[in-house]
Design a protein around this motif. Sequence first.
Motif, short mmCIF file in Angstrom:
data_model
loop_
_atom_site.label_atom_id
_atom_site.label_comp_id
_atom_site.label_asym_id
_atom_site.label_seq_id
_atom_site.Cartn_x
_atom_site.Cartn_y
_atom_site.Cartn_z
N TYR A 56 -2.19 -13.91 3.65
CA TYR A 56 -1.45 -13.31 4.58
C TYR A 56 -1.86 -13.87 5.97
CZ TYR A 56 -0.28 -9.26 2.16
OH TYR A 56 0.10 -8.06 1.18
N ARG A 60 -3.24 -13.54 -4.43
CA ARG A 60 -3.46 -13.44 -3.11
C ARG A 60 -4.91 -13.61 -2.66
NH1 ARG A 60 -5.18 -9.24 0.10
NH2 ARG A 60 -4.88 -7.88 -1.36
N ALA A 104 7.69 -10.24 -2.19
CA ALA A 104 7.85 -9.49 -0.80
C ALA A 104 6.85 -9.98 0.32
CB ALA A 104 7.82 -8.01 -0.94
N ASP A 105 5.68 -10.05 -0.13
CA ASP A 105 4.73 -10.91 0.71
C ASP A 105 5.31 -12.40 1.24
OD1 ASP A 105 3.33 -8.69 0.66
OD2 ASP A 105 1.63 -9.32 -0.82
N GLU A 112 6.74 -7.97 -7.84
CA GLU A 112 7.13 -7.46 -6.73
C GLU A 112 6.55 -7.47 -5.38
OE1 GLU A 112 6.49 -5.67 -9.74
OE2 GLU A 112 8.43 -5.83 -10.73
N LYS A 113 5.34 -7.09 -5.25
CA LYS A 113 4.72 -7.32 -4.05
C LYS A 113 4.44 -8.48 -3.71
CE LYS A 113 0.21 -5.88 -1.79
NZ LYS A 113 0.46 -6.39 -0.81
N GLU A 142 -1.64 -10.16 -7.88
CA GLU A 142 -0.83 -9.15 -7.45
C GLU A 142 0.68 -9.14 -8.28
OE1 GLU A 142 -1.29 -7.11 -4.94
OE2 GLU A 142 -2.84 -8.33 -3.63
N SER A 143 1.22 -7.87 -8.17
CA SER A 143 2.31 -7.69 -8.88
C SER A 143 3.50 -8.77 -8.27
CB SER A 143 2.96 -6.26 -8.88
OG SER A 143 3.41 -6.05 -7.59
#
Length: 161
Positions: A53, A114, A139-140, A135-136, A132-133
């Motif tokens: 991030y 991540r 999106a990230d 889906e996550k 992480e999944s």
Amino acid sequence: MSFQVNCKILAVAISLLPLWGVRLQAEEVVPRQPVVPESDRDARFARVVVYRYYKIYGAGLEPPVYCDGKKIADMDNGRYFVLMLEPGAHSISSNSKEGMVETTFEAGKEYFIRIYLKSTYIWVGKGRATLESNEKGTADLSDLDPLSPSDVVDKTHVFLP
């Protein structure tokens, strides 16, 4: 039979081996050639998206990313890259002794890891990895940019979109 008789029989048998066509040479071992992925969508490999991030804290730090103990990249703030791994057990980590992802990766599947910074007692962030999944992770990824090519160490298994 005595020991001397046994030794003489053994010596005669060994001397006759070439006449019987028996070879006592070791076979030549051919080293296994490493398989290199052809693209970041090669179905023979697991597709691992490694990302970080964008955060103000630690923005100037680039924690290293390791795969099976070998450095593959320096992770910049707000960036991602794709790592193609042969199927099997692998570990993904950074420069912290904690926060290592150890799992079995399957060919044709996609994984998201991540990298995040955890502050230490001397105000220096250490990188940690977490799985992480899908889906996550998907999106990230929408807000991130590809990693700079100068930050990549292993150019055979790391792909930049």
